[in-house]
Design an enzyme around this catalytic site. Structure first.
Site, PDB file in Angstrom:
ATOM      1  N   LEU A 199       0.812  -1.206   0.000  1.00 29.55           N
ATOM      2  CA  LEU A 199       0.000   0.000   0.000  1.00 29.55           C
ATOM      3  C   LEU A 199       0.849   1.261   0.000  1.00 29.55           C
ATOM      4  O   LEU A 199       0.458   2.278  -0.571  1.00 29.55           O
ATOM      5  CB  LEU A 199      -0.933   0.000   1.216  1.00 29.55           C
ATOM      6  CG  LEU A 199      -2.055   1.034   1.232  1.00 29.55           C
ATOM      7  CD1 LEU A 199      -2.971   0.877   0.019  1.00 29.55           C
ATOM      8  CD2 LEU A 199      -2.870   0.938   2.524  1.00 29.55           C
ATOM      9  N   ALA A 200       2.025   1.204   0.603  1.00 28.58           N
ATOM     10  CA  ALA A 200       2.880   2.395   0.690  1.00 28.58           C
ATOM     11  C   ALA A 200       3.217   2.946  -0.692  1.00 28.58           C
ATOM     12  O   ALA A 200       3.381   4.157  -0.860  1.00 28.58           O
ATOM     13  CB  ALA A 200       4.167   2.060   1.445  1.00 28.58           C
ATOM     14  N   HIS A 201       3.300   2.061  -1.695  1.00 27.82           N
ATOM     15  CA  HIS A 201       3.668   2.525  -3.032  1.00 27.82           C
ATOM     16  C   HIS A 201       2.563   3.359  -3.689  1.00 27.82           C
ATOM     17  O   HIS A 201       2.790   3.983  -4.719  1.00 27.82           O
ATOM     18  CB  HIS A 201       4.067   1.351  -3.936  1.00 27.82           C
ATOM     19  CG  HIS A 201       3.003   0.325  -4.137  1.00 27.82           C
ATOM     20  ND1 HIS A 201       3.045  -0.917  -3.556  1.00 27.82           N
ATOM     21  CD2 HIS A 201       1.855   0.342  -4.864  1.00 27.82           C
ATOM     22  CE1 HIS A 201       1.990  -1.622  -3.922  1.00 27.82           C
ATOM     23  NE2 HIS A 201       1.240  -0.876  -4.718  1.00 27.82           N
ATOM     24  N   HIS A 202       1.358   3.329  -3.105  1.00 22.03           N
ATOM     25  CA  HIS A 202       0.276   4.177  -3.613  1.00 22.03           C
ATOM     26  C   HIS A 202       0.282   5.568  -2.965  1.00 22.03           C
ATOM     27  O   HIS A 202      -0.435   6.451  -3.427  1.00 22.03           O
ATOM     28  CB  HIS A 202      -1.085   3.524  -3.343  1.00 22.03           C
ATOM     29  CG  HIS A 202      -1.305   2.243  -4.087  1.00 22.03           C
ATOM     30  ND1 HIS A 202      -1.201   2.153  -5.452  1.00 22.03           N
ATOM     31  CD2 HIS A 202      -1.626   0.992  -3.650  1.00 22.03           C
ATOM     32  CE1 HIS A 202      -1.451   0.908  -5.829  1.00 22.03           C
ATOM     33  NE2 HIS A 202      -1.706   0.190  -4.763  1.00 22.03           N
ATOM     34  N   GLU A 205       6.765  -4.443   1.353  1.00 23.48           N
ATOM     35  CA  GLU A 205       6.791  -3.773   0.054  1.00 23.48           C
ATOM     36  C   GLU A 205       7.906  -4.292  -0.851  1.00 23.48           C
ATOM     37  O   GLU A 205       8.893  -4.876  -0.385  1.00 23.48           O
ATOM     38  CB  GLU A 205       7.023  -2.265   0.239  1.00 23.48           C
ATOM     39  CG  GLU A 205       5.775  -1.459   0.513  1.00 23.48           C
ATOM     40  CD  GLU A 205       4.853  -1.361  -0.705  1.00 23.48           C
ATOM     41  OE1 GLU A 205       5.268  -1.737  -1.823  1.00 23.48           O
ATOM     42  OE2 GLU A 205       3.719  -0.915  -0.540  1.00 23.48           O
TER      43      GLU A 205
END
Length: 352
Positions: free
Chosen positions: A252-255, A282
Site C-alpha cells: 500500500l505504501a507505493h500508492h 513492500e
C-alpha cells in the site's frame, strides 16, 4: 533475480561477450511478445485445457475456441519457454505450468494473469505520457466493478506464496492478540499469522469497493470472526490508541506519497501498544540506482518501481526511507526480512 540472455554455443557466447548481439532489440521485440503470449495462453484457458487431456493443437483449439494455425504458433513459443513439452504432436504441462498456471491450484498466479491481460496491458500505453508529465493513472479511482473483481483475484494470486513465508518469518510479538491489517483486502497475510498464533485476531481496514470483492475470498479461509473486514480509508481514518500488537501495511505504501506515509506511520505509532510492531511489506527501491547488493537492485524491484509510478504516481521506497517514516513517528526500526519467494521484496519492521 534477472532475466538474462543465455548463449547456447561457444560462438553465441563470443558474440555476446564482444557486444555483437543487439540486446536492446531483444528487449524491444522479443520480450513484449513473450509476455503477451503467456498472458493470452492463461486467459484463453490453454493450460487448463491441456491439463484436462486436450493434447493436440486441434483438440486444444476446439476446447478453447481458437484458430489452429495461430494456436500452433503460440504453442511453439510456449514450448520453447518451458511451459509445455511436445512429443509426436501431443503437448503436456511442465512442472512450472502445473504448479503456477492452473486456474484452481492454491498457489496459481492465474488471477494475476487475467488481471494483467484484461486490465493492466492497456495501461502500458500511458507510459510515454507518464514520463512526460510525471502523473500516474491512479487506477483505484477508475476501476469498474468487474475490474475490482479481477484486481482482488490478482492480489490473491500475487500473495498466496508470499503470505505463507510472511506467516513463518514476520517479526511479531509471540503474545500478540490484536492486529490491524491496513489495505489487506483478501486477508491472506492476516490469515497466515492467525493460523500460526491461535490467540491473534485481525481487523482488515480497506476501501468499501475492495471489501465487496474481497469478502468472498477471505470467507474461503474459514477464519470466522478472527479475521474480519472494516470499511475505511487509511489516509483519513483514525486507528485508535494503544489497541494493536501488530500493524501491517502490505503493498500500500507505493500508492502513497512520502508525506502520506509519514502521516500513516504517525497514526500507527499512536495505535500500537507498548512493544507493538509496525511492518511495512513492500517491493524495495535501492538506495541509489544500481547499488550493488541492495534489496531491490534486481529486475523485480526496479520494474515494479516504474510500474507503481505509472499506475499510482508514487512508486517504491527504499528501506532507509521507510525507516525514516517509522523513526519520525517515534518507533524504533529493528528488523528487515527479505523473501525467497518474491525477490526484491521485504518486511521493514519497527517497534514501539
Amino acid at each position: 533475480m534477472r532475466l538474462t540472455v543465455t548463449p547456447e554455443s561457444l560462438l553465441e557466447w563470443i558474440a555476446l561477450k564482444i557486444n555483437l548481439v543487439p540486446l536492446p532489440l531483444l528487449h524491444a521485440q522479443i520480450f513484449p511478445i513473450v509476455g503477451k503470449a503467456v498472458l493470452e495462453a492463461a486467459d484463453k484457458g490453454i493450460f487448463d485445457a491441456v491439463h484436462a487431456g486436450k493434447q493436440t493443437v486441434e483438440e486444444i483449439a476446439v476446447e478453447c475456441q481458437l484458430h489452429p494455425k495461430a494456436l500452433r504458433e503460440l504453442m511453439g513459443l510456449l514450448t520453447v519457454l518451458g511451459y509445455f513439452r511436445c512429443h509426436e504432436g501431443r503437448y503436456t504441462l511442465t512442472r512450472i505450468s502445473r504448479r503456477w498456471l492452473l486456474k484452481n491450484n492454491e498457489e496459481s498466479v492465474f488471477g494475476m494473469m487475467v488481471f494483467n491481460n484484461r486490465v493492466v496491458w492497456p495501461w502500458l500505453d500511458q507510459l510515454g505520457k507518464y514520463l512526460q508529465t510525471g502523473e500516474g493513472i491512479q487506477y483505484h479511482d477508475h476501476l469498474t466493478t468487474q475490474q475490482w473483481a479481477y484486481y482482488q483475484q490478482a492480489m490473491v494470486a500475487a500473495t498466496s506464496t508470499e503470505a505463507k513465508e510472511f506467516g513463518r518469518k514476520a517479526p511479531v510479538p509471540k503474545t500478540a492478540t490484536h492486529m490491524l491489517d491496513i489495505g489487506g483486502s483478501h486477508g491472506q497475510h492476516s490469515v497466515a499469522l492467525c493460523r500460526k498464533m491461535p490467540h491473534l485476531q485481525a481487523v482488515i481496514l480497506d476501501l468499501p469497493q475492495a471489501i465487496e470483492q474481497a469478502a468472498p475470498l477471505l470467507a474461503r479461509a474459514g477464519m470466522g470472526d478472527r479475521v474480519r473486514h472494516q470499511a475505511g480509508n487509511a489516509l483519513t481514518d483514525d486507528f485508535g490508541e494503544n489497541r494493536y500488537d501488530i500493524v501491517l501495511m502490505s503493498s500500500l505504501a507505493h500508492h502513497f506519497s512520502d508525506k502520506q506515509n509519514r502521516e500513516v506511520a504517525r497514526k500507527v505509532a499512536k495505535a500500537l501498544k507498548p512493544g507493538g510492531v509496525y511492518i511495512v511489506n513492500e517491493f524495495i527501491r535501492p538506495e541509489s540506482d544500481g547499488e550493488a547488493g541492495a534489496v531491490g537492485t534486481n529486475l523485480v524491484g526496479s520494474s515494479m518501481d516504474l510500474f507503481y509510478g505509472l499506475t499510482s504516481t508514487a512508486g517504491n521506497y527504499s528501506i532507509r526511507e521507510i525507516q525514516s517514516w517509522q523513526t519520525a513517528a517515534g518507533l524504533k526500526p529493528f528488523k528487515v526480512k527479505t523473501y525467497l519467494s518474491i525477490p526484491g521484496r521485504a518486511m521493514v519492521a519497527a517497534k514501539k
